[in-house]
Design a protein around this motif. Sequence first.
Motif, PDB file in Angstrom:
ATOM      1  N   LEU A 467      43.720  33.357  42.875  1.00 42.60           N
ATOM      2  CA  LEU A 467      42.553  34.006  42.281  1.00 42.60           C
ATOM      3  C   LEU A 467      41.434  32.978  42.120  1.00 42.60           C
ATOM      4  CD1 LEU A 467      44.136  36.143  39.406  1.00 42.60           C
ATOM      5  CD2 LEU A 467      43.740  36.793  41.787  1.00 42.60           C
ATOM      6  N   THR A 468      40.233  33.393  42.434  1.00 43.46           N
ATOM      7  CA  THR A 468      39.082  32.509  42.284  1.00 43.46           C
ATOM      8  C   THR A 468      37.970  33.243  41.547  1.00 43.46           C
ATOM      9  OG1 THR A 468      37.269  31.461  43.526  1.00 43.46           O
ATOM     10  CG2 THR A 468      38.580  33.059  44.698  1.00 43.46           C
ATOM     11  N   GLY A 469      37.185  32.499  40.780  1.00 48.04           N
ATOM     12  CA  GLY A 469      36.163  33.088  39.919  1.00 48.04           C
ATOM     13  C   GLY A 469      34.818  33.302  40.572  1.00 48.04           C
ATOM     14  N   ILE A 470      34.749  33.145  41.885  1.00 41.18           N
ATOM     15  CA  ILE A 470      33.450  33.300  42.539  1.00 41.18           C
ATOM     16  C   ILE A 470      32.912  34.731  42.333  1.00 41.18           C
ATOM     17  CG2 ILE A 470      34.342  33.955  44.810  1.00 41.18           C
ATOM     18  CD1 ILE A 470      32.128  32.109  45.968  1.00 41.18           C
ATOM     19  N   GLY A 471      31.626  34.826  42.125  1.00 43.87           N
ATOM     20  CA  GLY A 471      30.987  36.116  41.899  1.00 43.87           C
ATOM     21  C   GLY A 471      30.495  36.292  40.475  1.00 43.87           C
ATOM     22  N   ALA A 472      31.077  35.550  39.523  1.00 48.40           N
ATOM     23  CA  ALA A 472      30.654  35.678  38.129  1.00 48.40           C
ATOM     24  C   ALA A 472      29.244  35.101  37.935  1.00 48.40           C
ATOM     25  CB  ALA A 472      31.654  34.980  37.215  1.00 48.40           C
ATOM     26  N   PHE A 526      39.363  37.853  44.918  1.00 50.95           N
ATOM     27  CA  PHE A 526      38.123  37.665  44.161  1.00 50.95           C
ATOM     28  C   PHE A 526      37.910  38.813  43.166  1.00 50.95           C
ATOM     29  CE2 PHE A 526      37.676  36.325  48.636  1.00 50.95           C
ATOM     30  CZ  PHE A 526      37.434  34.954  48.488  1.00 50.95           C
ATOM     31  N   PRO A 527      38.514  38.762  41.978  1.00 47.41           N
ATOM     32  CA  PRO A 527      38.386  39.883  41.032  1.00 47.41           C
ATOM     33  C   PRO A 527      36.953  40.189  40.607  1.00 47.41           C
ATOM     34  CG  PRO A 527      40.204  38.450  40.394  1.00 47.41           C
ATOM     35  CD  PRO A 527      39.475  37.750  41.495  1.00 47.41           C
ATOM     36  N   TYR A 528      36.096  39.172  40.486  1.00 40.10           N
ATOM     37  CA  TYR A 528      34.717  39.431  40.064  1.00 40.10           C
ATOM     38  C   TYR A 528      33.921  40.178  41.127  1.00 40.10           C
ATOM     39  CZ  TYR A 528      35.426  36.291  36.075  1.00 40.10           C
ATOM     40  OH  TYR A 528      35.884  35.711  34.921  1.00 40.10           O
ATOM     41  N   LEU A 529      34.453  40.234  42.363  1.00 39.52           N
ATOM     42  CA  LEU A 529      33.791  40.967  43.431  1.00 39.52           C
ATOM     43  C   LEU A 529      34.499  42.288  43.755  1.00 39.52           C
ATOM     44  CD1 LEU A 529      32.811  37.985  45.742  1.00 39.52           C
ATOM     45  CD2 LEU A 529      31.294  39.365  44.304  1.00 39.52           C
ATOM     46  N   ASP A 530      35.379  42.703  42.861  1.00 39.30           N
ATOM     47  CA  ASP A 530      35.953  44.043  42.976  1.00 39.30           C
ATOM     48  C   ASP A 530      34.808  45.064  42.922  1.00 39.30           C
ATOM     49  OD1 ASP A 530      38.595  45.818  42.471  1.00 39.30           O
ATOM     50  OD2 ASP A 530      36.956  46.583  41.228  1.00 39.30           O
ATOM     51  N   GLU A 531      34.899  46.087  43.748  1.00 37.18           N
ATOM     52  CA  GLU A 531      33.795  47.048  43.838  1.00 37.18           C
ATOM     53  C   GLU A 531      33.484  47.702  42.495  1.00 37.18           C
ATOM     54  OE1 GLU A 531      35.363  46.584  48.021  1.00 37.18           O
ATOM     55  OE2 GLU A 531      36.240  46.700  46.009  1.00 37.18           O
ATOM     56  N   ASP A 532      34.508  48.011  41.691  1.00 36.65           N
ATOM     57  CA  ASP A 532      34.256  48.644  40.391  1.00 36.65           C
ATOM     58  C   ASP A 532      33.604  47.675  39.410  1.00 36.65           C
ATOM     59  OD1 ASP A 532      35.312  51.006  41.300  1.00 36.65           O
ATOM     60  OD2 ASP A 532      37.301  50.692  40.420  1.00 36.65           O
ATOM     61  N   VAL A 533      33.991  46.407  39.473  1.00 32.59           N
ATOM     62  CA  VAL A 533      33.382  45.391  38.603  1.00 32.59           C
ATOM     63  C   VAL A 533      31.906  45.225  38.951  1.00 32.59           C
ATOM     64  CG1 VAL A 533      33.386  42.931  37.960  1.00 32.59           C
ATOM     65  CG2 VAL A 533      35.560  44.173  38.196  1.00 32.59           C
TER      66      VAL A 533
END
Length: 606
Positions: A467-472, A526-533
């Motif tokens: 998991l990586t935090g990119i997108g926040a 990339f959880p921060y780039l999940d479409e719902d997020v």
Amino acid sequence: MCGIFCLLTLTPSQFERDKTVHEHLKRRGPNLSQDLTVRGSCYQCLFSAHVLHMRGLLTPQPVEDNAGNVLEWNGEIFGGLPVKPEENDTTVVSQRLSTCSSPSEILSVLSSIRGPWGFVYYQKAGDYLWFGRDFFGRRSLLWRFDTELNALTLTSVAARGSGSDQAVWQEVPAAGVYRIDLNATAESGSVMFEVYPWADGGTDEVSSCCETILESVPSGCAAVMNQSGLVLPTPVRPLNTTIPTSLNETEDHQNSCVKDLEQLLASKDKNDEVNRLIEVLSEAVRRRVQALPFREQDVSLPDEQASVALLFSGGIDSMILAALADRHIPAYQPIDLLNVAFKLQEPKKQKESANKHKKHNNKPKTDAADSRTSSPFDVPDRITGKAGLKELQDLNPERKWNFVEINVTQEELQKMREERICHLVYPLDTVLDDSIGCAVWFAARGAGFIMEDGDQRAFTSSAKVILTGIGADEQLAGYSRHRVRFKTSGFEGLIQELAMELGRISSRNLGRDDRVIGDHGKEARFPYLDEDVVSYLNSLPVWDKADLSLPRGVGEKLLLRLAAKQLGLGQSAVLPKRAMQFGSRIAKMEDKREKASDKCTRLLTG
């Protein structure tokens, strides 16, 4: 995840594959490799795929269905199409595409998928070759056209050449998907891409996508908008561009301090926003930590090997992901926290002073303060990482948190950059790409040590998912340039900057990071780039996400900091942003006065 490769040739001449490219592809997909060739009357397509088995049954690629369609799929389905636990998503995509008889039906399947993907698809009916990347470009795909051999190559990863070969590879723009009419191409002897752009229907948006694509079309090829005017509907809602009519709307917190995070949470509206963010982000993390390779295990026995790892600095982005992963990963499984540090170079004057001191006083120093600062790997991210580890241990003392200390010397950095990393970063080539590419590669390798009962133990992470935090930062105004833009151009300028950040994230970051992490046979998520997020954050006015009138460590990513407080995190909630290249100290290792945007000579191999 996979390493995919497709070679389209319009002449019968033999084409020898680059051995370096082939080795890179095999490392991306160590579980199974296979080739398949499709021959037309005046063309030939060689498909080569290398599979990293992630879920369901191990499925060989390329996948050829009963009708002769061929799919290479480098992606994960986290929503949009139903995938049962025992199913492999490559098979699901292949089955859905095989039912499509028109371009609009193919676009409907692709646009429904939630999750990262890059693909190449040979559609037997009509002799078409489709390819492209997801909306954010979370999976790498490169292209080049060899005019001498009249051959187009598509690949997940390439190899840096030398001399005139330097500029031929480019990233396929994540601005749409592409279709080649193979019969028409063979007849004309030139490759024409039909473009199906991501858009919500606005003509400006379509024009912008087409401009992006035209800038990157390989020399010797051409691109045109598809004649039917079809587009892929974008999977996220548009960015809220509302500008406040008064300062009261933004709740000016010029004199606020850290304790006001708790006071803000007392506001019902703010509390609801924070809880909604935690909800969508938690679900994004759940999808990514539970779609894992099946493995038999006795739950009654301790499991020494983690399935999931995080790129971990102890900063707010990685801390929140760790806290949410803790909710969804069984308590008996460890979580690996990958923390990279590059050896601090001792200044020349300090060395000389130390040598003089040794001559006059051979007695070694043993005081506690000296021992605390004696390690050359005590870089900022190591210090905040250890503090973050303590917070996570307090949050869940029953979890085994493997804090993996990954120490890199200058000698090893130079060796691995020359052998591997320069090829993976390519075709990107700046000082910043070098710094981040190298830092992420060593972190993802996961080879270091962990502390057990006060002793160091050599340790290598076995986790296939990282998991990586990119997108926040890109969505919540986390970079210092966002403060500068806000100061000079107000909310309007800040909104424009955030829109640009998300629009260019595929070409600036994601293709490179996918290539670098994938080199270890591991998959970046990339959880921060999940479409719902992204859709939720896009729905909010900018002042609900960040308040840049507040000091560093509070105002930027304010909504995320409030979420951290709500999750029970402590000091990490108010740590200022520190870029990876500075926190890991790789930017200091070369001891050169360079700008991040300069071309990096260290990446050149010939």
